[in-house]
Enzyme design. Structure first.
Site, PDB file in Angstrom:
ATOM      1  N   ASP A 189      39.415  38.756  41.999  1.00 33.37           N
ATOM      2  CA  ASP A 189      38.372  39.117  42.950  1.00 33.37           C
ATOM      3  C   ASP A 189      38.868  38.899  44.376  1.00 33.37           C
ATOM      4  O   ASP A 189      39.869  38.222  44.617  1.00 33.37           O
ATOM      5  CB  ASP A 189      37.071  38.376  42.654  1.00 33.37           C
ATOM      6  N   THR A 190      38.157  39.459  45.319  1.00 33.95           N
ATOM      7  CA  THR A 190      38.615  39.490  46.711  1.00 33.95           C
ATOM      8  C   THR A 190      38.891  38.100  47.269  1.00 33.95           C
ATOM      9  O   THR A 190      39.857  37.899  48.025  1.00 33.95           O
ATOM     10  CB  THR A 190      37.570  40.202  47.596  1.00 33.95           C
TER      11      THR A 190
END
Length: 241
Positions: free
Chosen positions: A106-107
């Protein structure tokens, strides 16, 4: 075979060793091609042959690319992003072939991503039935009771079913923070963060340090490196090839 070359030349081109060293490997019966023990003088088509040395797959197709990438925090795990956020392609200007990321981070997460144009291997590495473990180092709020590790190993009920870690280790504890390592083979979305939320210790920082036998090591954020033949062979072994 129109594209056939001598086996020792193909092995040498793949970085196994000098041509003479590869001849010695063949002579000693340590090389197989398509399931059969190779002989000196054999010719192979590097685009199609499955070659093993000491039981480990050797990738001889020069068009196949296998990369490790250290994804920095804030980078999205896509090649391009319609919202204009920093994406993977911005770090791959020196890679001629079109590659794809194996799995996601995820970011807000950092660490190891594998990039390849070998679709078959990528699929196996991502598929849960192959059970390829992934290792993460986490920073979470402390103090961390011993019961947290036991909970994670025993299993936690999440909104999409039970989940657990394969291994848990406390690395360090400092004041109101703790650093832990977990190993998990699941690939559900944000599974590590959701597990830690469930046990009351939400993740402040997450770094993936290994995928199966491939380790992040000292690769700097935003940098890529080509996997060695031994590493690629170890990946094939991890998915049962």
């Amino acid at each position: 075979m129109a594209n056939a070359e001598r086996l020792q030349k193909v092995l040498a081109s793949a970085g196994v060793g000098s041509r003479r060293a590869c001849e010695d490997l063949i002579f000693r019966g340590r090389v197989t091609v398509d399931g059969k023990v190779a002989q000196l003088g054999d010719k192979v088509d590097a685009d199609t042959a499955e070659i093993y040395v000491d039981g480990q797959r050797v990738i001889v197709d020069q068009n196949l690319v296998y990369l490790a990438f250290n994804k920095p925090r804030g980078v999205v795990s896509t090649m391009a992003d319609e919202k204009g956020r920093t994406a993977l392609a911005e770090f791959l200007d020196r890679v001629d072939q079109r590659v794809y990321h194996v799995g996601r981070l995820d970011t807000d997460s950092e660490g190891l991503l594998l990039l390849t144009n070998d679709g078959s291997l990528a699929h196996k590495l991502m598929h849960p039935s192959y059970g390829v473990p992934k290792t993460y180092v986490l920073e979470v709020p402390g103090p961390l009771p011993r019961s947290v590790g036991r909970q994670l190993l025993a299993g936690v009920e999440l909104d999409d079913g039970p989940a657990k870690v394969d291994k848990f280790r406390l690395i360090d504890a400092f004041g109101r923070s703790a650093q832990i390592e977990v190993v998990i083979h699941e690939g559900r979305n944000r599974i590590v963060r959701r597990l830690m939320d469930a046990v009351g210790h939400p993740v402040n920082r997450l770094v993936r340090t290994a995928i199966g036998p491939i380790r992040l090591g000292d690769l700097k954020p935003g940098r890529t490196r080509r996997l060695t033949n031994a590493e690629v062979g170890a990946l094939f072994k991890a998915v049962g090839e």
